[in-house]
Design an enzyme around this catalytic site. Structure first.
Site, PDB file in Angstrom:
ATOM      1  N   HIS A 186       0.796  -1.240   0.000  1.00 54.29           N
ATOM      2  CA  HIS A 186       0.000   0.000   0.000  1.00 54.29           C
ATOM      3  C   HIS A 186       0.817   1.273   0.000  1.00 54.29           C
ATOM      4  O   HIS A 186       0.280   2.350  -0.176  1.00 54.29           O
ATOM      5  CB  HIS A 186      -0.954   0.036   1.202  1.00 54.29           C
TER       6      HIS A 186
HETATM    7  C1  UD1 Z   1      -1.879   6.025   5.246  1.00 53.09           C
HETATM    8  C2  UD1 Z   1      -0.575   6.567   5.779  1.00 53.09           C
HETATM    9  C3  UD1 Z   1       0.492   5.495   5.703  1.00 53.09           C
HETATM   10  C4  UD1 Z   1       0.040   4.234   6.420  1.00 53.09           C
HETATM   11  C5  UD1 Z   1      -1.308   3.787   5.875  1.00 53.09           C
HETATM   12  C6  UD1 Z   1      -1.802   2.635   6.699  1.00 53.09           C
HETATM   13  C7  UD1 Z   1      -0.230   8.988   5.366  1.00 53.09           C
HETATM   14  C8  UD1 Z   1       0.533   9.970   4.579  1.00 53.09           C
HETATM   15  N1  UD1 Z   1      -0.113   7.700   4.963  1.00 53.09           N
HETATM   16  O1  UD1 Z   1      -1.705   5.710   3.881  1.00 53.09           O
HETATM   17  O2  UD1 Z   1       1.674   5.962   6.331  1.00 53.09           O
HETATM   18  O3  UD1 Z   1       1.002   3.235   6.196  1.00 53.09           O
HETATM   19  O4  UD1 Z   1      -2.246   4.870   5.984  1.00 53.09           O
HETATM   20  O5  UD1 Z   1      -2.747   1.870   6.034  1.00 53.09           O
HETATM   21  O6  UD1 Z   1      -0.907   9.343   6.285  1.00 53.09           O
HETATM   22  N2  UD1 Z   1      -9.097   4.916   1.197  1.00 53.09           N
HETATM   23  C9  UD1 Z   1     -10.316   4.328   1.070  1.00 53.09           C
HETATM   24  N3  UD1 Z   1     -10.906   3.843   2.200  1.00 53.09           N
HETATM   25  C10 UD1 Z   1     -10.330   3.925   3.422  1.00 53.09           C
HETATM   26  C11 UD1 Z   1      -9.060   4.505   3.528  1.00 53.09           C
HETATM   27  C12 UD1 Z   1      -8.455   5.003   2.396  1.00 53.09           C
HETATM   28  O7  UD1 Z   1     -10.905   4.251  -0.017  1.00 53.09           O
HETATM   29  O8  UD1 Z   1     -10.924   3.469   4.415  1.00 53.09           O
HETATM   30  C13 UD1 Z   1      -8.469   5.499  -0.005  1.00 53.09           C
HETATM   31  C14 UD1 Z   1      -8.496   7.023   0.083  1.00 53.09           C
HETATM   32  O9  UD1 Z   1      -9.682   7.537  -0.429  1.00 53.09           O
HETATM   33  C15 UD1 Z   1      -7.296   7.418  -0.721  1.00 53.09           C
HETATM   34  C16 UD1 Z   1      -6.353   6.239  -0.568  1.00 53.09           C
HETATM   35  O10 UD1 Z   1      -7.099   5.151  -0.067  1.00 53.09           O
HETATM   36  O11 UD1 Z   1      -7.636   7.517  -2.068  1.00 53.09           O
HETATM   37  C17 UD1 Z   1      -5.192   6.538   0.356  1.00 53.09           C
HETATM   38  O12 UD1 Z   1      -5.635   6.876   1.669  1.00 53.09           O
HETATM   39  P1  UD1 Z   1      -4.730   7.814   2.618  1.00 53.09           P
HETATM   40  O13 UD1 Z   1      -5.357   7.850   3.964  1.00 53.09           O
HETATM   41  O14 UD1 Z   1      -4.449   9.109   1.961  1.00 53.09           O
HETATM   42  O15 UD1 Z   1      -3.337   7.102   2.692  1.00 53.09           O
HETATM   43  P2  UD1 Z   1      -2.922   5.578   2.887  1.00 53.09           P
HETATM   44  O16 UD1 Z   1      -2.359   5.098   1.610  1.00 53.09           O
HETATM   45  O17 UD1 Z   1      -4.045   4.835   3.481  1.00 53.09           O
HETATM   46  N1  UDP Z   2      -3.784  -5.222   8.798  1.00 54.93           N
HETATM   47  C1  UDP Z   2      -5.075  -5.704   8.963  1.00 54.93           C
HETATM   48  N2  UDP Z   2      -5.791  -6.060   7.844  1.00 54.93           N
HETATM   49  C2  UDP Z   2      -5.274  -5.979   6.593  1.00 54.93           C
HETATM   50  C3  UDP Z   2      -3.950  -5.499   6.448  1.00 54.93           C
HETATM   51  C4  UDP Z   2      -3.241  -5.118   7.566  1.00 54.93           C
HETATM   52  O1  UDP Z   2      -5.561  -5.810  10.087  1.00 54.93           O
HETATM   53  O2  UDP Z   2      -5.981  -6.310   5.625  1.00 54.93           O
HETATM   54  C5  UDP Z   2      -3.042  -4.827   9.995  1.00 54.93           C
HETATM   55  C6  UDP Z   2      -1.681  -5.443  10.100  1.00 54.93           C
HETATM   56  O3  UDP Z   2      -1.757  -6.732  10.655  1.00 54.93           O
HETATM   57  C7  UDP Z   2      -0.970  -4.448  10.983  1.00 54.93           C
HETATM   58  C8  UDP Z   2      -1.541  -3.138  10.542  1.00 54.93           C
HETATM   59  O4  UDP Z   2      -2.788  -3.440   9.926  1.00 54.93           O
HETATM   60  O5  UDP Z   2      -1.294  -4.669  12.344  1.00 54.93           O
HETATM   61  C9  UDP Z   2      -0.598  -2.498   9.575  1.00 54.93           C
HETATM   62  O6  UDP Z   2      -1.199  -1.468   8.931  1.00 54.93           O
HETATM   63  P1  UDP Z   2      -0.767  -0.983   7.485  1.00 54.93           P
HETATM   64  O7  UDP Z   2      -0.011  -2.037   6.791  1.00 54.93           O
HETATM   65  O8  UDP Z   2      -1.995  -0.473   6.852  1.00 54.93           O
HETATM   66  O9  UDP Z   2       0.136   0.282   7.811  1.00 54.93           O
HETATM   67  P2  UDP Z   2       1.653   0.528   8.223  1.00 54.93           P
HETATM   68  O10 UDP Z   2       1.991  -0.353   9.364  1.00 54.93           O
HETATM   69  O11 UDP Z   2       2.480   0.302   7.007  1.00 54.93           O
HETATM   70  O12 UDP Z   2       1.666   1.982   8.564  1.00 54.93           O
END
Ligand code: UD1
Ligand code: UDP
Length: 351
Positions: A204
């Site tokens: 991601h």
């Molecule tokens: C964010 C964090 C990243 C973290 C990740 C965990 C920042 C800059 N990045 O990245 O460090 O590792 O969360 O998962 O804060 N979206 C959905 N549904 C949701 C959530 C997101 O559709 O429930 C979509 C959003 O609309 C957007 C994209 O996913 O288009 C990215 O979401 P965003 O919260 O900006 O960043 P992440 O990639 O989730």
């Molecule tokens: N995780 C989860 N469901 C998923 C993918 C990840 O519960 O489908 C959990 C994972 O086990 C870990 C946390 O989410 O505990 C990690 O989050 P993510 O990878 O989104 O973010 P990061 O740690 O890179 O910021």
């Protein structure tokens, strides 16, 4: 003491769950109020964790998401500031390195409310990552810095933090607390047949998803492994799904919707190898004794590389495939690098 916890993204719900739990157990003098910025909003990216991990419903629910970085952080900053002025907490608590972390820490610091940062001191030394900017700025405005690892402590020292009037505490990693606390709740994902001896993958990070070449390489590598080595199970982050669709890439692996934490623990336990670009999942592989192939160019969790538990391969298809071949079904030993499950109690005591 009135403590305001500010969270918004999936990994923060898991981290905050164990600290909230420890606060209830050890700190009856602390009244915790939770703000959810709304950064993650799908039910399988947010609600499911509140339900499974028994986190109190947020006292304040915002709805700020899906924007550009500056836009999202700015909107959060403005709205959190208003809430801090209304609620007047004695301290703010933030986790990790997301835009919600940065907005919460900045809003509090500008109002002279002390900030505690869980996962302080982590660095990738890659300023192109949004997370690196968020963690550097958050550390700079925090006065209680909870470090998960010895490396994190030494990163802060190298940046001169020991000369500032702040408190640096090496507490261990709250994700290990979560893995230990919830291990017995592991359950297979519903509505999907998971084959035996599979590879668990997650992807991601912006550095992969937003770069068409890297994303295509990762998809090709996972497809090749699935076809020739072992089934690949991929719970797919919404960001990645959107970008794969946009680029017209064709995933030929077992794709799941994002799963809950209990299902994720089950997948970790039953997999033969973990392949990821997630921060949290790199450590979880280790907690569940699985080798990890990390599809990034750096990691903040360098101790896992040093002990040979984690291999950093970047996003080249051939390198990903050969690392997966080398590490498939290799077992690693967890040797208490991360505090052994005591981090949240230590944090509760220090707050
Ligand atoms: C964010 C964090 C990243 C973290 C990740 C965990 C920042 C800059 N990045 O990245 O460090 O590792 O969360 O998962 O804060 N979206 C959905 N549904 C949701 C959530 C997101 O559709 O429930 C979509 C959003 O609309 C957007 C994209 O996913 O288009 C990215 O979401 P965003 O919260 O900006 O960043 P992440 O990639 O989730
Ligand atoms: N995780 C989860 N469901 C998923 C993918 C990840 O519960 O489908 C959990 C994972 O086990 C870990 C946390 O989410 O505990 C990690 O989050 P993510 O990878 O989104 O973010 P990061 O740690 O890179 O910021």
């Amino acid at each position: 003491m009135k403590l305001m916890t500010i969270i918004g993204a999936r990994p923060q719900f898991i981290k905050a769950a164990v600290v909230s739990h420890a606060l209830k157990q050890y700190r009856h003098d602390i009244n915790e109020i939770i703000i959810h910025t709304g950064q993650h909003f799908d039910s399988n990216m947010s609600d499911i964790f509140f339900g499974q991990l028994n986190i109190a419903k947020p006292d304040i629910q915002m709805n700020i998401n899906s924007g550009r970085h500056g836009e999202m952080t700015g909107l959060m900053l403005a709205e959190i500031e208003l809430r801090l002025i209304e609620e007047k907490p004695d301290r703010v608590l933030v986790y990790g390195d997301t835009n919600s972390t940065l907005a919460g820490a900045l809003a509090a610091a500008k109002l002279h409310i002390p900030v505690a940062h869980v996962e302080s001191g982590l660095r990738s030394f890659n300023l192109k990552m949004p997370e690196e900017i968020n963690r550097i700025v958050t550390d700079q405005v925090s006065d209680l810095l909870f470090c998960p690892t010895a490396t994190a402590v030494s990163n802060l020292k190298n940046e001169g933090f020991h000369k500032k009037s702040v408190s640096i505490k090496h507490v261990g990693d709250v994700m290990q607390d979560a893995a230990i606390l919830f291990r017995e709740k592991a359950m297979a994902p519903k509505f999907s047949d998971i084959p035996k001896d599979f590879i668990l993958a997650t992807v991601h990070r912006a550095e992969n998803t937003d770069d068409p070449v890297r994303l295509a390489n990762i998809v090709n590598a996972l497809n090749e492994l699935h076809a020739k080595r072992a089934p690949v199970v991929l719970p797919l982050h919404p960001r990645t799904r959107k970008l794969i669709d946009k680029q017209g890439l064709n995933l030929k692996v077992i794709v799941l919707e994002p799963v809950g934490y209990f299902e994720m623990i089950w997948l970790l336990e039953h997999s033969q190898l973990v392949m990821t670009d997630s921060g949290g999942v790199q450590k979880e592989a280790f907690f569940f004794n699985k080798a990890c192939v990390t599809m990034r160019d750096q990691t903040e969790w360098t101790e896992l590389v040093d002990i040979g538990a984690n291999e950093i391969v970047g996003a080249n298809s051939d390198l990903i495939v050969s690392a997966a071949e080398r590490n498939y079904s290799r077992k690693v030993e967890d040797n208490s690098l991360y505090g052994g499950g005591e981090a949240s109690r230590r944090i509760a005591e220090q707050l």
